[in-house]
Design a protein around this motif. Structure first.
Motif, PDB file in Angstrom:
ATOM      1  N   ARG B  32       0.839  -1.187   0.000  1.00  0.00           N
ATOM      2  CA  ARG B  32       0.000   0.000   0.000  1.00  0.00           C
ATOM      3  C   ARG B  32       0.871   1.232   0.000  1.00  0.00           C
ATOM      4  O   ARG B  32       2.022   1.185   0.418  1.00  0.00           O
ATOM      5  N   PHE B  33       0.308   2.320  -0.499  1.00  0.00           N
ATOM      6  CA  PHE B  33       0.963   3.615  -0.346  1.00  0.00           C
ATOM      7  C   PHE B  33       0.007   4.663   0.212  1.00  0.00           C
ATOM      8  O   PHE B  33       0.333   5.361   1.150  1.00  0.00           O
ATOM      9  N   CYS B  34      -1.160   4.781  -0.374  1.00  0.00           N
ATOM     10  CA  CYS B  34      -2.037   5.866   0.080  1.00  0.00           C
ATOM     11  C   CYS B  34      -2.768   5.503   1.352  1.00  0.00           C
ATOM     12  O   CYS B  34      -3.047   6.351   2.181  1.00  0.00           O
ATOM     13  N   TYR B  35      -3.080   4.243   1.521  1.00  0.00           N
ATOM     14  CA  TYR B  35      -3.790   3.821   2.724  1.00  0.00           C
ATOM     15  C   TYR B  35      -2.876   3.930   3.937  1.00  0.00           C
ATOM     16  O   TYR B  35      -1.720   3.535   3.891  1.00  0.00           O
ATOM     17  N   GLY B  43      -7.797   5.072  -2.074  1.00  0.00           N
ATOM     18  CA  GLY B  43      -7.878   4.415  -3.382  1.00  0.00           C
ATOM     19  C   GLY B  43      -7.042   5.070  -4.456  1.00  0.00           C
ATOM     20  O   GLY B  43      -7.333   4.922  -5.642  1.00  0.00           O
ATOM     21  N   ALA B  44      -6.027   5.812  -4.083  1.00  0.00           N
ATOM     22  CA  ALA B  44      -5.291   6.586  -5.075  1.00  0.00           C
ATOM     23  C   ALA B  44      -4.131   5.821  -5.700  1.00  0.00           C
ATOM     24  O   ALA B  44      -3.889   5.922  -6.891  1.00  0.00           O
ATOM     25  N   CYS B  45      -3.405   5.067  -4.899  1.00  0.00           N
ATOM     26  CA  CYS B  45      -2.170   4.501  -5.445  1.00  0.00           C
ATOM     27  C   CYS B  45      -2.424   3.214  -6.235  1.00  0.00           C
ATOM     28  O   CYS B  45      -1.646   2.857  -7.085  1.00  0.00           O
ATOM     29  N   ARG B  46      -3.475   2.521  -5.926  1.00  0.00           N
ATOM     30  CA  ARG B  46      -3.878   1.265  -6.583  1.00  0.00           C
ATOM     31  C   ARG B  46      -2.877   0.143  -6.335  1.00  0.00           C
ATOM     32  O   ARG B  46      -2.780  -0.810  -7.103  1.00  0.00           O
ATOM     33  N   MET B  47      -2.102   0.269  -5.272  1.00  0.00           N
ATOM     34  CA  MET B  47      -1.064  -0.716  -4.984  1.00  0.00           C
ATOM     35  C   MET B  47      -1.637  -1.915  -4.244  1.00  0.00           C
ATOM     36  O   MET B  47      -1.027  -2.975  -4.219  1.00  0.00           O
ATOM     37  N   CYS B  48      -2.799  -1.746  -3.632  1.00  0.00           N
ATOM     38  CA  CYS B  48      -3.286  -2.767  -2.712  1.00  0.00           C
ATOM     39  C   CYS B  48      -4.249  -3.727  -3.397  1.00  0.00           C
ATOM     40  O   CYS B  48      -5.086  -4.341  -2.740  1.00  0.00           O
ATOM     41  N   MET B  62      -9.431  -2.939  -5.123  1.00  0.00           N
ATOM     42  CA  MET B  62      -8.521  -2.384  -4.125  1.00  0.00           C
ATOM     43  C   MET B  62      -8.950  -2.847  -2.732  1.00  0.00           C
ATOM     44  O   MET B  62     -10.092  -2.641  -2.328  1.00  0.00           O
ATOM     45  N   CYS B  64      -8.077  -1.652   0.023  1.00  0.00           N
ATOM     46  CA  CYS B  64      -8.283  -0.565   0.983  1.00  0.00           C
ATOM     47  C   CYS B  64      -9.652   0.071   0.820  1.00  0.00           C
ATOM     48  O   CYS B  64     -10.124   0.753   1.711  1.00  0.00           O
TER      49      CYS B  64
HETATM   50  S1  FES Z   1      -3.571   1.531  -0.589  1.00  0.00           S
HETATM   51 FE1  FES Z   1      -3.589   2.958  -2.211  1.00  0.00          FE
HETATM   52  S2  FES Z   1      -5.309   2.257  -3.405  1.00  0.00           S
HETATM   53 FE2  FES Z   1      -5.387   0.983  -1.688  1.00  0.00          FE
END
Ligand code: FES
Ligand SMILES: Cc1cc2nc3c(=O)[nH]c(=O)nc-3n(C[C@H](O)[C@H](O)[C@H](O)COP(=O)(O)O)c2cc1C
Ligand code: SF4
Lengths: 164, 836, 438
Positions: B32-35, B43-48, B62, B64
């Protein structure tokens, strides 16, 4: 500084608004129109009027492409580079425009008259290739029509639209 | 409770839990990055991304943004999700400068970790990287925008969570720039959290810049001592000095975050002038020698002039052990009971407050976040206890109504109602508010509780300002539907009876069926402990008699324990004279304070970073434990001649002589009475005997969450009707009442020794209402000279509109000789305020 | 210009100027409003719209009636109607023509929507290049106000509703409904996911966002009944007419109002005057820049939501961008990706970083630096755009996906020939006006 009259007028408008922030764009347009572009001074005045911080307004001012945070010429030419206009590039009308003015996109002519900016599809695909000058649409463009338009702009002022 | 299956493992989680958090409970850290658990989902980084295989949600989503629901089955290792995450990290790295060797985040960089965990190792992108210019963001935060991966955490925290409006996102698309409108110091006193939040090296700790990698530090849990809230901190030391601090999660206290005073105020610990050697009459001796010398002299004075000739003066910043040992020492020797506060009124207020808190009433910071109505009385959160402001903001974001009854032009990063009334009128206003709150639904409950006569007798008029009276009644009425109200009460500028009134107020509201909690602010990180150790109001000696006794020569020896009276006592000349009359001053401290220079015996103590571990009790009665971080000694940077590691090896650690105050005091006691005779009771038993408040504390270290030292039921309402209804003590015509107040930076003793905190201070100014300024013919920014009992004080004024008139505020500022005041609050005649 | 009797939305269109209030009223304008406020309950209007099979014309094709019914009767007030006249998707210009032709029709649509959800206020959100339209709307709003159709106590019914024009300052993302709400509130126009607009839109209150064309249909539905509206369509599941904005390599680019479901061939050949001389239909984007290329094999397809969906396509806004056989599709797609990469709001990673990456690969292909391994990368990345935060990036990926589906050979030709095979023709110049890089 904004003239008192304009300042008062904007103040009145803001006071009547649902929420001041709703008028952020309108106020920035008005300030831009006064200064010729959205100057630092103008942005701070606008922020003050709206009860927003300079950063909050800058967050908006730099997001949009019809707000000019740098000085622009008297005529801002938004050249449409949408896909339909692109299709009609055979004649390279925009190359022609740039050559004619001696500038690239983002630049202003030495006489301070024209600034050329690319823009997202301007919504005049039925007149492709098209451009906006101070918000007024022109198209379909040919080298000849470009000559005429520039000629006309040089000799008379253009009927103005809000964003400039 | 929804039950779901994550990577073949089943888990049941509370409703509302996000899938990413559910996985974490199983120990599965979804990238994760934004969470961030403290900030929420964006829901911004879409890493999760994970793949949902069965249940109400299907496909890659996602984690998160998805709430855990019954029957969900998902995989974090599904190839589609894995491939997507690999692309996300590749995208994020397109423009990243790959400058890990010179980046301070290296080694604890989430981006490094997720790059590895995402499986991105080979650079395929052949295009150019976009670059940015950096900004100077002030003394605390270093800005290096090229490293930005646009997770939005910084803006989400700064604007959303903390409510400050001078840092954000400009431009659009991949040119989006995080910064300020113009470079300059960040306005938020919570900006340091950006360091903890930024997942890469964009926003790093400027104070600790290039001082070490995370693995170089001796890192450990610690506590913040810079106000009474007791936020939890992780401290990092290297080469014998604390260099860097981070917020440490505490569910009930500070959550994930801390304020900048707490984060960056640690430099007193490595102050170059910090006392590290014991001294007797100015001569450096070993610590045991100095203890022996002190014992000999104290013993002599005590014998010759009687035990009353020895006084002890501790402080609210000492650990509980030190405070307790001081009390034990004076009790054992029969000396005067120790004092822990520097002002009689403050002493009373704190003790009253502490005696009123009980398990039912006390709320934690976290509970404030969950409140739906908060009234702060005589409190200026951002300046007195910064993290309280963030808690209030969270409450307000969840819909709470926040009101502040305080004369100062209180700023809070949230929408709130400010009722600026002078301290003398606060009680009266509280009564009106209470009347409004109890007006309808409550009456029934009160009748049953037999408190109706009290309600009936509440006076309900505020003749100075009928408009304000209406606002108070309306505010009171809006308290009626509240389910979880909280009254926050300060103890600085309020009258002595206000803390008690606040408690009575809360009791009455509860009686009337409006669930209300109580939250006090206290002066000092261990003011609560000090109050418990001071005993009841009757048996603790007030301050002024002590000074008088010193002046009269009745007190001949003074033991000062981690107390710098020159900082706190409002009459410097008098203090000097009183100290000069003493035969002996024994001073224990870790600060290079002026009394250390005057003391005949100097006993250097350790800070909480180096001791054996120390306990502090925060303002809600939570005993917390800070273990030892490092072993002390003078920082290598100061003794190593600038090089590291040292070229010359010693068989001792220079500057490592200081010992915990409590230990020194115990040794002093032992030296005074070599054979104690009676068997020593165990420490905790002794404490519980001293004050039953300690009876539920039994051993240290305290449990991780801390231990609440609160009785099951506190005192019943104590104030008489007469007292409550007593009219506001009005300021006489032609006078202003002057108060001393705190500022976030510049007035707190410990942090003020930190050079970078000093740089963040605002110059001290005298605050008065625009109305009074006009009356005095003063323009904002003008210089005035106050003719004070201790001499003239020249200062610039600040005229505020949103404050009560009739009062003035002076910050207890490091740069200001406010100790000419003589005492406070005090009345200043108009003609004692001169221009220029 | 058009004398076609089947015209509904454009029936008052004239070449020289917009229709006036009188002209609009002469054609039955504001009758629906009078009928509604006097005889119909707000919910009835919603039901009528639902029964009419009217689907959102802004691109997402969501059934309008369902959206309206989503505003709960006991939802809090004030409530808002937002008339989306942003229209910044490349190839679309129908809303401009619609507003210019008959501004009161759009206004009446907004008022009816306001009545149906019992809103107090409406906002017409309009892009800067339609400033002339904005000024026209402002003028005509005042006319409508004077005539009692707008403002306090409309037509004596007790229903009050007012409309204002909100000028945008550009950016495609502002067309996205939730971003638009942010834009109106003076926030950065980022989309908001998981926000239920019918309950918590503008200022956290119930808000209805509809495309202006969607709203313009409503007066006709209310006046003539949902059944009538459904029968206008040429497909069984369709409803109404559609403004097809045809542009590109046709003889008569323009907006054509035709029954929804009119076949592509008919639209191009009969209405848009056929292909420009010398060109053959190669493919079109059927609904603006965020749809997939519709190649020759679908030339006879009926242009409706469900028919296109059945073959894996979307009607989008119905803006048909026609390409002929001289057009390089790598170049065309590159142009579109330039647009999307530039307009990305920057909130989420795939869009902010992925689109410039796609653009870079296409640029390399077009300029002779292409490699075979770009194809799977493009395919994967475009596919992953579906996992973005909002619908912007998935839309942006559509042309790329269809480029690889239908024109992979053309892409490979760029690789093997180390450059664009369409040299001299439609030479794509992505950096046409930019100063040479230092
Ligand atoms: S942690 Fe960034 S979109 Fe879910
Ligand atoms: C990137 C993006 C841009 C959009 N632009 C527009 C637009 O310019 N005009 C419009 O009406 N809808 C636009 N939409 C669709 C809106 O989000 C929304 O669905 C629509 O306005 C709803 O109205 P409708 O149901 O009447 O179509 C856009 C959507 C996206 C994702
Ligand atoms: S500056 Fe840091 S925290 Fe803020 S968005 Fe960029 S990477 Fe994230």
């Amino acid at each position: 500084m904004l003239p008192e009259e304009l300042h008062a007028q904007l103040q009145k408008k803001i006071a009547a608004a649902h929420r001041p922030r709703e008028l952020a764009i309108d106020v920035m347009y008005a300030v831009q129109k006064h200064y010729g572009f959205l100057s630092d001074e103008g942005l701070l005045e606008a922020a003050d009027l709206l009860g927003m911080t300079s950063l909050e307004l800058e967050e908006l001012a730099t997001f949009y492409d019809f707000l000019y945070r740098q000085p622009v010429g008297r005529f801002v030419i938004h050249v449409c580079d949408g896909v339909v206009c692109w299709m009609f590039h055979e004649g390279s009308v925009f190359d022609y425009l740039c050559q004619k003015l001696g500038v690239c996109a983002g630049q202003t002519t030495a006489d301070g008259l024209f600034t050329v900016l690319p823009t997202a599809c301007a919504g005049f695909c039925d007149h492709a290739p098209a451009m906006l000058v101070n918000g007024v649409p022109y198209g379909p463009l040919t080298p000849e029509s470009i000559d005429q338009i520039l000629q006309k702009l040089r000799s008379e002022s253009c009927d103005l639209v809000v964003c400039r | 409770m929804p039950k779901l299956i994550i990577d073949h493992r089943e888990i049941e989680v509370p409703p509302g839990t996000k899938v990413i958090a559910a996985a974490e409970r199983l120990g599965i850290m979804i990238p994760r990055f934004c969470y961030h658990p403290g900030l929420g989902s964006f829901g911004a980084c879409r890493m999760c991304a994970v793949k949902f295989l069965e249940g109400p949600v299907k496909g890659v989503e996602m984690s998160c943004m998805t709430e855990a629901q019954d029957g969900m089955v998902f995989s974090t290792t599904d190839p589609e999700a894995v491939e997507f995450r690999r692309y996300v990290i590749e995208w994020l790295m397109l423009n990243h400068p790959h400058d890990c060797p010179v980046c301070d985040e290296g080694g604890h960089c989430l981006l490094q970790e997720e790059t590895i965990s995402g499986g991105h190792g080979l650079r395929r992108y052949e295009g150019k990287k976009r670059t940015f210019h950096d900004q100077d963001l002030g003394v605390f935060i270093q800005h290096e925008m090229n490293r930005c991966i646009h997770c939005w955490r910084c803006r989400n925290f700064y604007q959303g969570f903390a409510g400050y409006r001078d840092y954000g996102a400009m431009q659009i698309g991949n040119r989006t720039y995080f910064g300020k409108y113009q470079e300059g110091p960040l306005e938020s006193p919570f900006s340091g959290n950006l360091v903890d939040l930024c997942p890469t090296g964009v926003l790093t700790d400027k104070v600790a810049r290039f001082k070490g990698r995370r693995w170089d530090f001796e890192r450990g849990p610690s506590l913040c001592l810079h106000c009474s809230l007791g936020c939890n901190i992780t401290s990092g030391a290297r080469y014998r000095e604390v260099l860097r601090q981070e917020g440490r999660f505490h569910e009930k206290v500070n959550g994930y975050f801390i304020c900048d005073r707490g984060r960056f105020g640690f430099r007193y610990e490595s102050h170059p002038q910090r006392p590290r050697r014991a001294k007797v009459d100015g001569r450096e001796v070993s610590l045991p020698e100095a203890v022996q010398a002190a014992a000999a002299r104290l013993g002599r004075i005590s014998r010759e002039a009687g035990p009353d000739a020895v006084a002890c003066w501790g402080s609210s910043r000492s650990s509980l052990e030190t405070q307790a040992e001081l009390r034990r020492l004076s009790r054992g020797q029969g000396w005067r009971a120790p004092l822990f506060f520097n002002d009689a009124s403050q002493d009373r207020k704190v003790r009253n407050a502490v005696s009123r808190l009980d398990v039912r009433l006390a709320v934690s910071l976290r509970e404030i976040e969950e409140a739906d109505f908060i009234l702060a009385v005589g409190a200026d959160p951002v300046n007195e206890a910064p993290m309280l402001a963030l808690a209030l903001r969270q409450a307000q974001r969840r819909g709470a109504q926040v009101a502040v009854l305080d004369p100062r032009p209180v700023f809070l990063p949230l929408e709130f109602q400010h009722l600026p009334v002078p301290p003398g009128s606060i009680n009266r206003c509280l009564c009106i508010l209470l009347k409004g709150a109890l007006s309808s639904r409550a009456a029934q409950g009160l009748l049953e509780a037999g408190a109706a006569h009290f309600y009936d007798a509440l006076k309900c008029s505020y003749d100075q300002d009928p408009g304000l009276q209406d606002r108070l009644l309306a505010l009171g009425r809006s308290l009626q539907p509240s389910q979880r109200a909280v009254i926050v009460c300060g103890t600085e500028i309020v009258r002595d009876s206000t803390p008690d009134l606040a408690a009575d107020f809360v009791l009455l509201l509860n009686t009337a069926g409006i669930r209300t909690g109580l939250f006090y602010l206290l002066p000092g990180s261990n003011a609560f402990g000090a109050a418990l150790l001071s005993g009841t109001a009757e048996d603790a000696p007030p301050l002024h008699p002590l000074i008088e006794a010193m002046e009269r020569g009745e007190v001949k020896a003074l033991i000062l324990v981690e107390n710098d009276p020159f900082w706190h006592f409002p009459d410097k000349d008098r203090l000097k004279r009183a100290l000069d009359r003493l035969e002996l001053v024994v001073a224990l401290d870790y600060l290079p304070s002026p009394v250390m220079a005057r003391a005949q015996v100097v006993l250097p103590t350790t800070t909480l970073f180096e001791g054996q571990g120390s306990a502090f009790v925060n303002q809600e009665g939570r005993l917390q434990w800070a273990p030892r971080l490092h072993h002390g000694g003078a920082p290598l940077a100061q003794v190593g001649g600038g090089s590291h590691p040292p070229r010359v090896f010693l068989d001792y650690v220079p500057g490592s002589e200081p010992r915990p105050g409590g230990e020194i005091l115990r040794d002093l006691g032992a030296a005074l009475t070599p054979d104690p005779g009676a068997p020593a009771v165990d420490w905790w038993t002794w404490l519980a005997q001293e004050n039953p408040g300690f009876s539920n504390a039994s051993a240290l270290p305290a449990p991780p969450g801390g231990l609440r030292l609160l009785p099951e039921a506190g005192k019943p309402p104590v104030l008489s009707l007469e007292e409550v209804n007593r009219n506001a003590d009005r300021v006489p015509e032609g006078h202003l009442e002057l108060f001393l107040v705190d500022r976030t930076f510049g007035t707190e003793e410990l942090a003020s020794y930190s050079p970078h905190i000093q740089k963040a201070e605002q110059a001290p100014r005298l605050l008065l209402s625009a109305q009074d300024a006009a009356q005095l013919g003063l323009a904002p920014g003008e210089q005035v000279t106050l003719r004070l009992p201790g001499g003239p004080l020249t200062i610039e004024i600040e005229a505020a509109v949103n404050m009560a008139s009739g009062v003035m505020f002076l910050p207890r500022h490091r740069q200001l000789a406010w100790q000419k005041l003589g005492g406070w609050p005090m009345l200043i005649a108009y003609n004692a305020i001169e221009k220029g | 210009m058009n004398s076609n009797p089947e015209l509904v939305l454009l029936r008052n269109q004239r070449e020289d100027r917009p229709a006036t209030l009188e002209e609009y009223r002469a054609s039955g304008g504001y009758e629906a409003l009078a009928l509604a406020v006097r005889e119909k309950a707000p919910r009835q209007i919603c039901e009528m719209v639902k029964d009419s099979a009217l689907r959102g014309r802004g691109g997402a094709a969501f059934p309008a009636g369902l959206k309206w019914l989503g505003v709960k009767e006991d939802a809090p007030h004030p409530r808002y109607v937002v008339c989306n006249t942003d229209e910044m998707e490349p190839g679309t210009f129908k809303d401009r023509i619609l507003v210019d032709a008959d501004p009161h029709q759009a206004i009446e649509g907004c008022i009816l929507a306001g009545y149906a959800i019992q809103a107090q206020r409406g906002i017409i959100f309009i892009r800067p290049s339609y400033e002339q339209g904005a000024q026209l709307l402002e003028r005509e709003l005042e006319v409508a106000r004077q005539a009692g159709f707008l403002g306090q106590n409309i037509l004596g019914s007790g229903f009050s509703f007012d409309l204002t024009v909100h000028r945008s300052a550009g950016r495609y993302i502002c067309g996205e409904a939730t971003a638009q709400v942010n834009a109106i509130m003076g926030n950065r126009p980022h989309p908001m996911k998981g926000v239920h607009m019918a309950a918590q839109g503008l200022w956290g209150l119930p808000t209805l966002v509809n495309n202006v064309e969607t709203l313009a249909c409503v007066p006709h539905i209310v006046r003539n009944g949902p059944e009538w509206f459904r029968r206008l369509a040429r497909t069984p599941t369709g409803g109404g007419t559609k403004l097809y904005a045809v542009s590109g390599k046709v003889n008569r680019p323009g907006v054509y109002e035709l029954p929804i479901g009119t076949p592509l061939r008919e639209i191009i050949e009969e209405h848009a005057g056929g292909m420009l001389s010398g060109g053959e239909f190669k493919a079109c984007l059927p609904g603006g820049a965020s749809t997939r290329y519709l190649p020759r094999q679908f030339y006879d397809l009926e242009m409706d939501y469900d028919t296109l969906k059945a073959v894996g396509h979307r009607l989008g806004t119905g803006a048909i961008i026609v390409y002929d056989n001289h057009t390089c599709f790598v170049g065309a797609t590159l142009n579109l990706q330039e647009f999307f990469a530039r307009e990305s709001c920057g909130y989420c990673t795939p869009c902010r970083e992925g689109l410039p990456y796609i653009r870079d690969l296409l640029w390399r292909l077009e300029n002779g630096e292409g490699k075979e391994e770009y194809l799977p990368m493009l395919r994967q990345m475009a596919g992953h755009m579906a996992k973005s935060y909002c619908a912007f990036a998935p839309g942006a990926a559509e042309p790329v996906i269809s480029l690889l589906t239908y024109f992979a050979d053309e892409v490979r030709e760029h690789i093997s020939q180390k450059g664009c095979p369409f040299k001299g023709v439609d030479k794509p110049r992505p950096h046409l006006w930019y100063p040479p890089e230092e």
